[in-house]
Design a protein around this motif. Structure first.
Motif, PDB file in Angstrom:
ATOM      1  N   ILE A  60       0.833  -1.199   0.000  1.00  0.00           N
ATOM      2  CA  ILE A  60       0.000   0.000   0.000  1.00  0.00           C
ATOM      3  C   ILE A  60       0.868   1.248   0.000  1.00  0.00           C
ATOM      4  O   ILE A  60       2.004   1.237   0.455  1.00  0.00           O
ATOM      5  N   ASP A  61       0.297   2.310  -0.513  1.00  0.00           N
ATOM      6  CA  ASP A  61       0.938   3.609  -0.459  1.00  0.00           C
ATOM      7  C   ASP A  61       0.502   4.253   0.853  1.00  0.00           C
ATOM      8  O   ASP A  61      -0.684   4.513   1.054  1.00  0.00           O
ATOM      9  N   PRO A  62       1.452   4.498   1.770  1.00  0.00           N
ATOM     10  CA  PRO A  62       1.060   5.045   3.071  1.00  0.00           C
ATOM     11  C   PRO A  62       0.435   6.429   2.987  1.00  0.00           C
ATOM     12  O   PRO A  62      -0.194   6.888   3.944  1.00  0.00           O
ATOM     13  N   ALA A  63       0.576   7.111   1.842  1.00  0.00           N
ATOM     14  CA  ALA A  63      -0.023   8.423   1.697  1.00  0.00           C
ATOM     15  C   ALA A  63      -1.526   8.341   1.448  1.00  0.00           C
ATOM     16  O   ALA A  63      -2.230   9.334   1.520  1.00  0.00           O
TER      17      ALA A  63
END
Length: 117
Positions: free
Chosen positions: A110-113
């Motif tokens: 996942i993209d933590p943003a």
């Protein structure tokens, strides 16, 4: 392209008595796997083998203990990170990943943003 982790779970006992020839066959199988990834349209971006589970330190609630966090016949022994156009291609790639002493799991990174939940 999305990134996926291919997590390799195997029984560590499978390797405990492995001969040098057996180990060479495992290494050859993984080398073959890494050449197949781009042939399928994916990109291998990382990976590695993990030290034996007996070297693990588990941390829970701020306390560290020796050994793996959970008791299990199979343990996480290695991983690859691949880029693939979708989860279906990641699964096709993962099906080729050597795990004679167990199996593999595919999980999207996942993209933590962003909030994936």
């Amino acid at each position: 392209m999305s990134q996926f982790a291919i997590l390799i779970y195997e029984d560590p006992a499978y390797y405990a008595t492995m001969t040098p020839e057996g180990w060479a066959a495992v290494v050859d199988a993984h080398n073959a796997f890494t050449t197949q990834v781009p042939e399928l349209g994916g990109t291998l971006t990382g990976g590695g083998a993990l030290a034996p589970v007996t070297t693990a330190t588990a941390i829970k609630g701020g306390s560290a203990t020796d050994g793996p966090f959970v008791e299990s016949k199979e343990a996480l022994l290695g991983y690859y990170v691949v880029e693939a156009r979708d989860v279906d291609l990641a699964i096709e790639i993962a099906k080729l990943c050597p795990a004679t002493g167990g199996g593999v799991e595919v999980r999207p990174l996942i993209d933590p943003a962003t909030n994936p939940f």
